[in-house]
Design an enzyme around this catalytic site. Sequence first.
Site, PDB file in Angstrom:
ATOM      1  N   THR A  12       0.829  -1.194   0.000  1.00 50.96           N
ATOM      2  CA  THR A  12       0.000   0.000   0.000  1.00 50.96           C
ATOM      3  C   THR A  12       0.871   1.254   0.000  1.00 50.96           C
ATOM      4  OG1 THR A  12      -1.753  -1.134   1.208  1.00 50.96           O
ATOM      5  CG2 THR A  12      -1.695   1.245   1.411  1.00 50.96           C
ATOM      6  N   ARG A  63     -14.751  -6.576  -0.830  1.00 55.21           N
ATOM      7  CA  ARG A  63     -14.133  -6.225   0.457  1.00 55.21           C
ATOM      8  C   ARG A  63     -13.594  -4.796   0.414  1.00 55.21           C
ATOM      9  NH1 ARG A  63      -8.574  -4.704   2.152  1.00 55.21           N
ATOM     10  NH2 ARG A  63      -8.425  -5.242   4.375  1.00 55.21           N
ATOM     11  N   ILE A  64     -13.817  -4.041   1.490  1.00 54.62           N
ATOM     12  CA  ILE A  64     -13.299  -2.688   1.625  1.00 54.62           C
ATOM     13  C   ILE A  64     -12.378  -2.662   2.835  1.00 54.62           C
ATOM     14  CG2 ILE A  64     -13.878  -0.278   2.144  1.00 54.62           C
ATOM     15  CD1 ILE A  64     -16.494  -0.768   0.578  1.00 54.62           C
ATOM     16  N   THR A 123      -0.782   1.647   6.876  1.00 56.08           N
ATOM     17  CA  THR A 123      -0.581   0.496   6.012  1.00 56.08           C
ATOM     18  C   THR A 123      -0.482  -0.754   6.868  1.00 56.08           C
ATOM     19  OG1 THR A 123       0.927  -0.542   4.412  1.00 56.08           O
ATOM     20  CG2 THR A 123       1.919   0.921   6.022  1.00 56.08           C
ATOM     21  N   LYS A 136      -2.521  -4.602   7.971  1.00 57.09           N
ATOM     22  CA  LYS A 136      -3.719  -5.425   7.945  1.00 57.09           C
ATOM     23  C   LYS A 136      -4.930  -4.536   8.202  1.00 57.09           C
ATOM     24  CE  LYS A 136      -5.733  -9.723   9.626  1.00 57.09           C
ATOM     25  NZ  LYS A 136      -5.567 -10.888  10.526  1.00 57.09           N
TER      26      LYS A 136
END
Length: 340
Positions: free
Chosen positions: A211, A239-240, A261, A263
Site C-alpha cells: 500500500t 471487500r473494503i 498500512t 492489515k
Amino acid sequence: NHVWCYSFSLLKPITKTRGAIIISVSMGWAIALHGGAGDIPRDLPPELRELRESCLHRCLGIAIDALNSHKSPLDVVELVVRELENDPHFNAGKGSVLTNNGTVEMEACIMDGSTKNCGAVSGLTTVVNAVSLARLVMEKTPHIYLAFKGAEAFAREQGVETVDSSHFITPQNIERLKQAKAANSVQVDYTQPIPIVDEPPVSNGDSQIGTVGCVAVDSSGNLAAATSTGGLVNKMVGRIGDTPLVGAGTYANKFCAVSCTGKGEEIIRATVARDVAALMEYKGLTLKEATDYVIKESTPKGTTGLIAVSSTGEVVTPFNTTGMFRACATQDGKTQIGIW
C-alpha cells in the site's frame, strides 16, 4: 496556540528508535511517504529492493520540489501518491494485488487537515489514479465516499484517465494470487511466499508489494494525507479495507496528518489514524507519543505501520511489522529512506 510544541525543535534533529525514524524541526514544511508495511524479508534481492528505494527517492524529490515551490499540502500528497500508483512495485494503481476472482478493486482516500474536507473511493477497476478520483469526490460532489459502479461512472463523467482493467493485472500478481489460493489464505502486504506442490515457487520478493501513502505539512502548519491501495491478496470481491475509511487508514486535522498500512481489519478496529489525532488533541501528547501508543497498544504486533506529520513539522514513521518502505524529509534539509 501550539507554542508549547515548539520546544521539541531544540532536541537533536534526527533520532533513531526501534521501528521508527523521528525528525523534529521548528516550524517548516515536512513530508513523509510509505510503500507498505509487512513481513519484508531481509534477504529481499537487491534488484527488487533498489527498485523500490529508487521510487521512494524519486517521489521524495518530487515532494521536496513541490513544497519548496509553495504547493499546498493537498496538492503535494496527491502528486506523490499518483507517482506511487504508477509504479508497479507497490500495491496501488498499476501494481494492485488481485481479488479471489483475479480482478482488481482499487481504493483511495485524501483529506485536507485545515478544512477536514475529504474524499474516498473503492472498487475501482479502470481508473489509473484512484487518489485523484478521491479528490474529485471531495471537490465535485456533496459526498465523501463513492464506490464500485457509481465511482466508475463518476470517473467517466469527470473525464479522468481510465484504461482496460487488464492494465493493472501484472504477471507477478497473477503468481501472487496463485500462491495465496494454494495457501488458502487472504494475505496482507509482503506475506512470505509458500512453496506450492508441483508448481514453481514465487521468486522471493517479486510480488511482495505494499500500500502507498503520503502526508505533508507546509510552513504555515496546514496538513494533508492521502493513501491508495489494491487491498489484500485473494480478498473477497467487494471487500473494503482501512485505506478509504476516514479515521481508520487516513486522517488529517489541524494537529496531524496520518496514513496507515498493514492489515486493514486491525487498523479499522483500532481507528488508528483518528486515534493518533485524538491523543494529541484531547490528551496533549506529542506526535511521537501518540503514534507510539497506538502502534504498541492498539494494534496487534505484525499488523500495522503508519507515517505522520504534525502541524509543527514533527515526522514519525513507526511500525510493528518486520519493516515498512518509507521516506521522509524536512525543510531544513534532513532526509531519510528506510525499510527495516
